[in-house]
Design a protein around this motif. Structure first.
Motif, mmCIF file in Angstrom:
data_model
loop_
_atom_site.group_PDB
_atom_site.id
_atom_site.type_symbol
_atom_site.label_atom_id
_atom_site.label_comp_id
_atom_site.label_asym_id
_atom_site.label_seq_id
_atom_site.Cartn_x
_atom_site.Cartn_y
_atom_site.Cartn_z
ATOM 1 N N PRO A 26 29.968 48.423 41.383
ATOM 2 C CA PRO A 26 31.302 47.862 41.159
ATOM 3 C C PRO A 26 31.318 46.339 41.283
ATOM 4 N N LEU A 27 32.133 45.717 40.453
ATOM 5 C CA LEU A 27 32.370 44.278 40.581
ATOM 6 C C LEU A 27 33.327 44.020 41.736
ATOM 7 N N ALA A 28 34.314 44.906 41.873
ATOM 8 C CA ALA A 28 35.293 44.824 42.961
ATOM 9 C C ALA A 28 36.041 46.145 43.012
ATOM 10 N N ASP A 29 36.115 46.751 44.188
ATOM 11 C CA ASP A 29 36.853 48.000 44.380
ATOM 12 C C ASP A 29 36.434 49.023 43.324
ATOM 13 N N ARG A 30 37.357 49.412 42.413
ATOM 14 C CA ARG A 30 37.048 50.417 41.384
ATOM 15 C C ARG A 30 36.807 49.787 40.019
ATOM 16 N N THR A 31 36.563 48.486 40.003
ATOM 17 C CA THR A 31 36.384 47.777 38.729
ATOM 18 C C THR A 31 34.899 47.578 38.431
ATOM 19 N N PHE A 32 34.494 47.994 37.232
ATOM 20 C CA PHE A 32 33.101 47.917 36.803
ATOM 21 C C PHE A 32 32.989 47.054 35.541
#
Length: 210
Positions: A26-32
């Motif tokens: 992940p880039l951040a939390d649930r963001t890919f």
């Protein structure tokens, strides 16, 4: 390839190789990372959920390939800025591309996220496993975009063709055979088609049924 287009191809291929791991990390939390879209003067980083159609919705961040100092933008800078942007609320934008919000990023106005220990480990492993090469492989992978649960669009630079070729492939197919045949399939002009909705390629090749 030579000239400005050849230089863009090499930089797009470098950025794509560097960012690939973040399709699963992940880039951040649930963001890919959902895609790297190549243009002649910029790179567009697509972020979103790992599952097509789920939240967060895809957002495309555009970075100029050259900074104000005329030097090529670096992959760590792009990654750091995208991480910062992905961790917050996406900036408002009136622009879109391929149905996704398009945000043009001023790297001087964004504080890049500090590299994580995972980033540092990947840097060591990538350097040893994928050492620097003078030119990218042919055809060079200059970008990609996940287009469905089991499909991906690959943006490839083919020596004999002007501009980039987008190849649509199915991830559940005979991938070993497809990858071996890909260089010759991309050169079969009878397979070429136009996609007016995609400004990142000169032609498309549908290999989802191959």
């Amino acid at each position: 390839m030579s000239g400005a287009f050849g230089e863009s191809v090499e930089q797009q291929a470098y950025l794509t190789r560097f960012l690939l791991e973040h399709t699963t990390v992940p880039l951040a939390d649930r963001t890919f990372l959902r895609g790297v879209l190549p243009t002649r003067d910029a790179v567009r980083i697509v972020t979103g959920s790992a599952d097509t159609g789920a939240e967060p919705a895809p957002v495309t961040y555009e970075f100029a390939l050259l900074g104000d100092d005329g030097e090529p933008v670096t992959a760590p800078l792009v990654l750091g800025c995208v991480r910062t942007l992905a961790a917050g609320t996406p900036p408002a934008s009136d622009e879109s591309v391929m149905g996704m919000a398009l945000v043009r990023v001023d790297t001087d106005a964004v504080e890049p996220a500090v590299p994580s220990l995972t980033d540092q480990a990947l840097r060591v492993l990538r350097t040893l496993a994928q050492p620097y090469i003078e030119a990218p492989p042919s055809p060079a992978l200059c970008g990609f975009l996940f287009t469905g649960p089991d499909t991906v669009r690959l943006y490839l630079a083919v020596e004999e063709a002007d501009g980039l070729t987008a190849a649509d492939v199915r991830l559940t197919g005979a991938l070993t055979a497809l990858l071996a045949a890909l260089p010759s399939l991309l050169r079969e002009t009878e397979r070429w088609a136009a996609d007016e909705a995609d400004p990142h390629c000169s032609r498309t090749v549908d290999l989802t049924s191959w």
